[in-house]
Motif scaffolding. Structure first.
Motif, PDB file in Angstrom:
ATOM      1  N   GLY A   1       0.753  -1.251   0.073  1.00  0.00           N
ATOM      2  CA  GLY A   1       0.088  -0.210   0.115  1.00  0.00           C
ATOM      3  C   GLY A   1       1.033   1.269   0.075  1.00  0.00           C
TER       4      GLY A   1
ATOM      5  N   TYR B   1      -2.026  -0.994  -3.572  1.00  0.00           N
ATOM      6  CA  TYR B   1      -3.264  -0.635  -3.165  1.00  0.00           C
ATOM      7  C   TYR B   1      -2.997   1.160  -2.612  1.00  0.00           C
TER       8      TYR B   1
ATOM      9  N   THR C   1      -5.139   3.537  -1.115  1.00  0.00           N
ATOM     10  CA  THR C   1      -6.354   4.051  -0.418  1.00  0.00           C
ATOM     11  C   THR C   1      -6.063   4.919   0.655  1.00  0.00           C
TER      12      THR C   1
ATOM     13  N   THR D   1      -5.164   4.358   4.690  1.00  0.00           N
ATOM     14  CA  THR D   1      -5.469   2.959   5.111  1.00  0.00           C
ATOM     15  C   THR D   1      -4.627   1.982   4.072  1.00  0.00           C
ATOM     16  N   ALA D   2      -3.921   2.479   3.232  1.00  0.00           N
ATOM     17  CA  ALA D   2      -3.159   1.571   1.967  1.00  0.00           C
ATOM     18  C   ALA D   2      -2.252   0.267   2.611  1.00  0.00           C
TER      19      ALA D   2
ATOM     20  N   VAL E   1      -4.787  -2.159   4.214  1.00  0.00           N
ATOM     21  CA  VAL E   1      -5.461  -2.908   3.201  1.00  0.00           C
ATOM     22  C   VAL E   1      -4.583  -3.838   2.594  1.00  0.00           C
TER      23      VAL E   1
ATOM     24  N   VAL F   1     -13.519  -3.783   6.349  1.00  0.00           N
ATOM     25  CA  VAL F   1     -13.241  -2.441   5.337  1.00  0.00           C
ATOM     26  C   VAL F   1     -14.718  -1.806   5.242  1.00  0.00           C
TER      27      VAL F   1
ATOM     28  N   ASN G   1     -16.705   2.068   3.557  1.00  0.00           N
ATOM     29  CA  ASN G   1     -16.622   3.322   3.198  1.00  0.00           C
ATOM     30  C   ASN G   1     -17.719   4.358   3.766  1.00  0.00           C
TER      31      ASN G   1
ATOM     32  N   GLY H   1       0.130   6.150   3.718  1.00  0.00           N
ATOM     33  CA  GLY H   1       0.045   4.740   3.182  1.00  0.00           C
ATOM     34  C   GLY H   1       0.874   3.747   4.019  1.00  0.00           C
TER      35      GLY H   1
ATOM     36  N   GLY I   1     -10.989  10.253   1.901  1.00  0.00           N
ATOM     37  CA  GLY I   1     -11.881   9.842   0.946  1.00  0.00           C
ATOM     38  C   GLY I   1     -13.073   8.862   1.685  1.00  0.00           C
TER      39      GLY I   1
ATOM     40  N   ASN J   1     -12.163   5.848   3.370  1.00  0.00           N
ATOM     41  CA  ASN J   1     -11.993   4.391   3.434  1.00  0.00           C
ATOM     42  C   ASN J   1     -11.547   4.097   4.823  1.00  0.00           C
TER      43      ASN J   1
END
Length: 403
Positions: free
Chosen positions: A98, A151, A153, A156-157, A160, A255, A257, A334, A392, A394
């Motif tokens: 990530g 990833y 995100t 949270t990358a 994730v 996970v 959103n 990340g 975003g 996430n």
């Protein structure tokens, strides 16, 4: 049949240590790695990696790679060496990485060189800047023929990436994987961009209430940091068969959103990810005694996370220990979720909780036990969560169990 998944090695480059063990010991000592940047090129205190992460790179890779890749490869090399994964096993090892932004230094330098602000660098910009470069280079170093996924995100990358690798192994697609996060955006251009969002803290050297102070009264935000953490994770059976000693078990991943606003976190969305991780792990609320919080030190973010924890745990929230390590290392974007997941796993292994630095009580909306300022020895800690929440909307939560 779903398989058990364990962490068997951890590599790390962080502002408080150039190995996972060194970093954990520094965190337990309440050491802070956020400071003025050595060459004076940045106008804010940051969390930076001191060690030379280019050591061991073949040929001209140190010139051709962005720092985001060299950090990732440094951490991955540690994990592979520590885990004792042989060459033939590395070929069948997946890679999951990530990153919030990828090779941003390569992009910044390319633009500055284009406009003759700096001397043009000898670097192939596209392969250096592409977000999947770290995963690709780790996979090439291992000669891996398995999937190498990236990833992006936001914050949270790293979590994730670990969660997705966990699912692949649990569901039988892979036996072993390297998974984690990496970030290297300590640039004047990026600090200015983060400053636009008004989320960066006042420097510690400028105010007694400066620095990143998660959950504290009068907190002002986070310090930007860099680093990488990579875990070697594998099925329990695979680990036992090759004689590896597990550090901790990954037992759940949730996970969600927010679906509400790109910049404003939502406690219901965060609570949903927490609950999904608990459900995935089949963990009763009472079994969880520690949460490594996302807690960036922003006024809104820390309050929302506290609400999310109370939303899920109810009265049991008062029995939880909750701490954030961002006061010690900064926000690694990340890479943050990966470093924090690694620290959570090591907390279970060592039965010690890293503290929340610079904590000052007084915010009535942050009313949990935040393990203030001093590490805490615990006994019988069997399960813990690592929270990661990103711009975003996430949200990603990892559940760990002691072995």
């Amino acid at each position: 049949m779903k398989r058990r998944v364990v962490v068997t090695a951890i590599g790390m480059a962080s502002p408080v240590g150039d190995t996972a063990q060194a970093a954990f010991e520094a965190l337990v000592r309440a050491q802070c790695g956020v400071a003025p940047y050595p060459d004076g090129s940045l106008n804010r205190e940051v969390g930076f990696v001191h060690t030379d992460v280019d050591i061991g790179l073949p040929g001209n890779q140190s010139l051709m790679l962005d720092r985001v890749s060299t950090l990732a490869m440094y951490a991955a090399r540690q994990a592979l060496e520590q885990g004792g994964l042989e060459a033939r096993e590395q070929t069948n090892c997946g890679v999951f990485v990530g990153t919030g932004i990828g090779g941003v230094s390569a992009l910044c330098d390319a633009v500055a060189g284009f406009y003759n602000v700096i001397k043009k660098k000898i670097q192939l910009v596209i392969p250096a800047a592409m977000p999947n470069a770290p995963a690709a280079h780790i996979a090439q170093r291992m000669v891996s023929t398995q999937e190498a996924q990236t990833y992006a995100t936001a914050c949270t990358a790293g979590a994730v990436a670990i969660g997705e690798a966990f699912r692949r192994i649990r569901d039988g697609y892979l036996d072993v994987a390297v998974a984690g996060g990496t970030e290297a955006m300590l640039r004047p251009e990026l600090l200015q961009a983060w400053g636009q969002l008004q989320v960066l803290c006042v420097d510690a050297e400028k105010s007694e209430q400066g620095g990143c102070r998660p959950f504290s009264k009068g907190r002002t935000g986070f310090a930007l940091g860099e680093g990488a953490a990579m875990m070697l994770i594998e099925s329990y059976e695979h680990a036992l068969a090759r004689g590896a000693t597990p550090i901790a078990e990954i037992c759940g991943y949730g996970v969600s959103n927010d679906g509400t606003h790109a910049l404003r976190p939502n406690h219901e969305g965060q609570a949903l990810a927490i609950q999904r991780a608990l459900d995935d792990a089949r963990l009763p609320l009472a079994d969880v005694r520690y949460i490594n919080a996302h807690a960036t030190g922003t006024m809104t973010g820390d309050r929302v996370e506290t609400r999310a924890i109370r939303h899920v745990f109810g009265s049991h929230a008062d029995s939880l220990a909750v701490s954030s390590i961002k006061g010690a290392i900064g926000h690694l974007i990340g890479a943050g979720g990966a470093v924090e997941a690694a620290v959570t796993a090591m907390s279970l292994q060592k039965q010690v909780l890293a503290p929340t630095l610079k904590y000052e009580a007084g915010d009535p909306e942050c009313d949990l036990d935040y393990v203030p300022n001093v590490a805490r020895n615990v006994h019988g800690l069997g399960a813990a969560l690592s929270n990661s929440f990103g711009m975003g909307g996430n949200n990603a939560v990892l559940a760990f169990a002691a072995i």
